[in-house]
Design a protein around this motif. Structure first.
Motif, mmCIF file in Angstrom:
data_model
loop_
_atom_site.group_PDB
_atom_site.id
_atom_site.type_symbol
_atom_site.label_atom_id
_atom_site.label_comp_id
_atom_site.label_asym_id
_atom_site.label_seq_id
_atom_site.Cartn_x
_atom_site.Cartn_y
_atom_site.Cartn_z
ATOM 1 N N THR A 110 0.837 -1.204 0.000
ATOM 2 C CA THR A 110 0.000 0.000 0.000
ATOM 3 C C THR A 110 0.872 1.255 0.000
ATOM 4 O OG1 THR A 110 -1.765 -1.143 1.194
ATOM 5 C CG2 THR A 110 -1.794 1.264 1.250
ATOM 6 N N ALA A 111 1.934 1.240 0.789
ATOM 7 C CA ALA A 111 2.847 2.381 0.837
ATOM 8 C C ALA A 111 3.458 2.649 -0.539
ATOM 9 C CB ALA A 111 3.952 2.125 1.860
ATOM 10 N N MET A 112 3.818 1.591 -1.250
ATOM 11 C CA MET A 112 4.387 1.767 -2.589
ATOM 12 C C MET A 112 3.369 2.381 -3.546
ATOM 13 S SD MET A 112 6.628 -1.701 -3.120
ATOM 14 C CE MET A 112 8.027 -2.069 -2.061
ATOM 15 N N ARG A 113 2.120 1.932 -3.447
ATOM 16 C CA ARG A 113 1.075 2.507 -4.311
ATOM 17 C C ARG A 113 0.875 3.986 -4.010
ATOM 18 N NH1 ARG A 113 -1.445 -2.552 -3.340
ATOM 19 N NH2 ARG A 113 -2.750 -1.680 -1.689
ATOM 20 N N ILE A 151 10.451 -2.957 -7.654
ATOM 21 C CA ILE A 151 10.859 -2.928 -6.246
ATOM 22 C C ILE A 151 9.869 -3.722 -5.395
ATOM 23 C CG2 ILE A 151 12.152 -0.780 -6.443
ATOM 24 C CD1 ILE A 151 9.861 0.722 -5.181
ATOM 25 N N SER A 152 8.618 -3.786 -5.813
ATOM 26 C CA SER A 152 7.644 -4.615 -5.104
ATOM 27 C C SER A 152 8.028 -6.088 -5.220
ATOM 28 C CB SER A 152 6.239 -4.384 -5.672
ATOM 29 O OG SER A 152 5.310 -5.236 -5.039
ATOM 30 N N GLU A 153 8.464 -6.498 -6.412
ATOM 31 C CA GLU A 153 8.907 -7.882 -6.616
ATOM 32 C C GLU A 153 10.125 -8.180 -5.741
ATOM 33 O OE1 GLU A 153 10.903 -10.601 -10.143
ATOM 34 O OE2 GLU A 153 9.732 -8.838 -10.684
ATOM 35 N N ALA A 154 11.048 -7.233 -5.641
ATOM 36 C CA ALA A 154 12.228 -7.429 -4.800
ATOM 37 C C ALA A 154 11.831 -7.578 -3.328
ATOM 38 C CB ALA A 154 13.188 -6.252 -4.958
ATOM 39 N N ALA A 155 10.903 -6.742 -2.864
ATOM 40 C CA ALA A 155 10.451 -6.825 -1.469
ATOM 41 C C ALA A 155 9.748 -8.150 -1.212
ATOM 42 C CB ALA A 155 9.521 -5.655 -1.152
ATOM 43 N N THR A 156 8.937 -8.596 -2.160
ATOM 44 C CA THR A 156 8.223 -9.864 -2.009
ATOM 45 C C THR A 156 9.205 -11.022 -1.914
ATOM 46 O OG1 THR A 156 6.337 -8.983 -3.230
ATOM 47 C CG2 THR A 156 6.509 -11.379 -3.060
ATOM 48 N N GLY A 157 10.273 -10.973 -2.730
ATOM 49 C CA GLY A 157 11.278 -12.026 -2.678
ATOM 50 C C GLY A 157 11.982 -12.081 -1.339
ATOM 51 N N GLY A 158 12.360 -10.905 -0.798
ATOM 52 C CA GLY A 158 12.999 -10.870 0.512
ATOM 53 C C GLY A 158 12.068 -11.355 1.606
ATOM 54 N N TYR A 159 10.804 -10.989 1.498
ATOM 55 C CA TYR A 159 9.802 -11.425 2.477
ATOM 56 C C TYR A 159 9.665 -12.946 2.451
ATOM 57 C CZ TYR A 159 5.326 -11.426 5.003
ATOM 58 O OH TYR A 159 4.328 -11.638 5.919
ATOM 59 N N ALA A 160 9.581 -13.506 1.241
ATOM 60 C CA ALA A 160 9.368 -14.947 1.101
ATOM 61 C C ALA A 160 10.539 -15.747 1.660
ATOM 62 C CB ALA A 160 9.144 -15.298 -0.369
ATOM 63 N N ARG A 161 11.756 -15.242 1.468
ATOM 64 C CA ARG A 161 12.917 -15.990 1.947
ATOM 65 C C ARG A 161 12.889 -16.166 3.465
ATOM 66 N NH1 ARG A 161 15.741 -12.927 -1.823
ATOM 67 N NH2 ARG A 161 16.552 -11.525 -0.229
ATOM 68 N N VAL A 162 12.407 -15.148 4.173
ATOM 69 C CA VAL A 162 12.309 -15.252 5.625
ATOM 70 C C VAL A 162 11.058 -16.021 6.032
ATOM 71 C CG1 VAL A 162 12.032 -13.929 7.761
ATOM 72 C CG2 VAL A 162 13.632 -13.153 6.004
ATOM 73 N N HIS A 163 9.949 -15.671 5.414
ATOM 74 C CA HIS A 163 8.655 -16.214 5.831
ATOM 75 C C HIS A 163 8.555 -17.712 5.607
ATOM 76 C CE1 HIS A 163 4.253 -16.734 6.001
ATOM 77 N NE2 HIS A 163 4.305 -15.686 6.809
#
Length: 404
Positions: A110-113, A151-163
């Motif tokens: 939402t912040a990115m949008r 950048i949303s795709e990059a954030a999602t990738g970082g999130y997935a690696r931890v989650h």
């Protein structure tokens, strides 16, 4: 999409690189700070989770990320050779941070949008001001939304690696609990209690928050399960339950020689207060203003910490209220300040002051006589006692220049 030299990642669309010539994008650079501030204002208004003070640790991180994203977009859109990898790493780490804190990606997306909407409005205004053709504005807007997707795709990738790590659900809940307990402003006790039970952390009556400095060459120490740790932040912190109970100091034994400061013990809803003072104590210790070594406890340094909070006011008052002392040479001033402060701290007992200063009692009395002359007999006025203690303590511990 295609891979750019040196990135090793196929995530940035071709529409971005060199979309517009530098002479078109150049006039946008001076307003980058204003745009970033407008974006952050929009985020803080619309997303309560991100409505943190800009001076807080989280606020500073948010400013860095948004300002960096604005500046890098302007570089990438006007340079065929710009590097995407540093920005990809930044947003992958932001996504990972959200995962470690136990939050969903909804707030970040939402912040990115919202940032995209602010940027689009600003570009439209700039297009009118600079008399751009419609095609130029269209290409810039197209590049903007491609950039947000990347950048949303990059954030999602970082999130997935931890989650998606095995056993990470409990870690997410504990990270989210730590974030809730240490947030700026009062926290919701009911929400804390519910989350604590879900994460297997029995909610205590009180907590103390510990500010820690990690050493880059060492892995984070292992601490007992009751301690909630955030080692991933640039300014790590720990939450210790019921820190004043007998034996609970042992919970921090695993820190070894890491610099650390324990904030005051507070109610569950006021962990942000404890963290604030813990960080201030650690900063003062690192500056040599309070004794370091081992784990520092805020309650052992209350006068210095309180004085540091009002330092501007005290510093402004000293030239007037301690004028006779300020006019002396540094060595004389140092001796008399130390003598008068010690004398007042010992209930105006010259013998006790002499013992603490390791000088003869007559020496203390001689110095006091000099002080009486300097202050024209005002030193014994009861209404000045507390003021003198505050001013002298602050001068000696926080403001006095080091001896040459």
């Amino acid at each position: 999409m295609s891979e750019r030299p040196g990135t090793g990642v196929v995530h940035m669309p071709d529409v971005l690189w060199g979309t517009l010539p530098p002479e078109v994008v150049g006039p946008l650079h001076p307003s980058a700070d204003d745009v970033a501030h407008e974006m952050i204002d929009s985020i803080r208004r619309r997303i309560p989770e991100y409505a943190r003070p800009l001076g807080s640790n989280y606020g500073r991180k948010m400013w860095h990320a948004v300002r960096r994203a604005v500046g890098d977009f302007l570089v990438i859109v006007s340079s065929p050779d710009a590097s995407w990898e540093p920005l990809r790493e930044l947003y992958a780490e932001i996504g990972a941070y959200e995962a470690r804190k136990g939050r969903s990606l909804e707030g970040l997306q939402t912040a990115m949008r919202l940032c995209g909407q602010v940027a689009a409005r600003r570009f439209t205004k700039e297009a009118a001001r600079l008399d751009w053709p419609h095609e130029t504005l269209g290409r810039l807007i197209e590049a903007l939304f491609a950039y947000l997707d990347a950048i949303s795709e990059a954030a999602t990738g970082g999130y997935a690696r931890v989650h998606d790590r095995p056993g990470s659900q409990r870690e997410h809940l504990r990270a989210r609990l730590h974030a809730m307990l240490t947030a700026d402003g009062p926290a919701d006790r009911v929400a804390i209690t519910q989350l604590a039970r879900s994460s297997g952390w029995g909610p205590p009556s009180t907590i103390a928050v510990v500010a820690v400095r990690r050493r880059d060459d060492r892995p984070p120490p292992l601490l007992p399960p009751p301690v909630l740790a955030d080692w991933h932040s640039q300014a790590p912190s720990l939450v210790v339950p019921d820190a004043d109970r007998p034996g609970h100091r042992d919970l921090l034994a695993g820190l070894g020689d890491l610099p650390a400061a324990v904030g005051p013990t507070v109610d569950l809803s006021r962990g942000g207060v404890s963290l604030y003072w813990a960080r201030r104590a650690l900063e003062l210790a690192e500056a040599g203003k309070i004794p370091g070594g081992g784990v520092i406890r805020c309650v052992d340094h209350l006068p210095t910490l309180v004085a540091s909070a009002g330092l501007d006011l005290i510093e402004a008052a000293i030239p007037q209220r301690l004028a006779p002392l300020m006019e002396l040479n540094p060595n004389q001033r140092r001796r008399l300040v130390s003598t008068l402060l010690t004398y007042l701290e010992n209930g105006r007992n010259a013998a006790a002051a002499a013992q603490r200063l390791n000088v003869h009692t007559q020496t203390v009395r001689y110095r006091l006589s000099s002080l009486e002359d300097l202050f024209s007999g005002e030193l014994n006025a009861p209404e000045r006692h507390l003021e003198l203690l505050i001013l002298l303590h602050t001068w000696q511990h926080l403001l006095e220049p080091p001896a040459e």
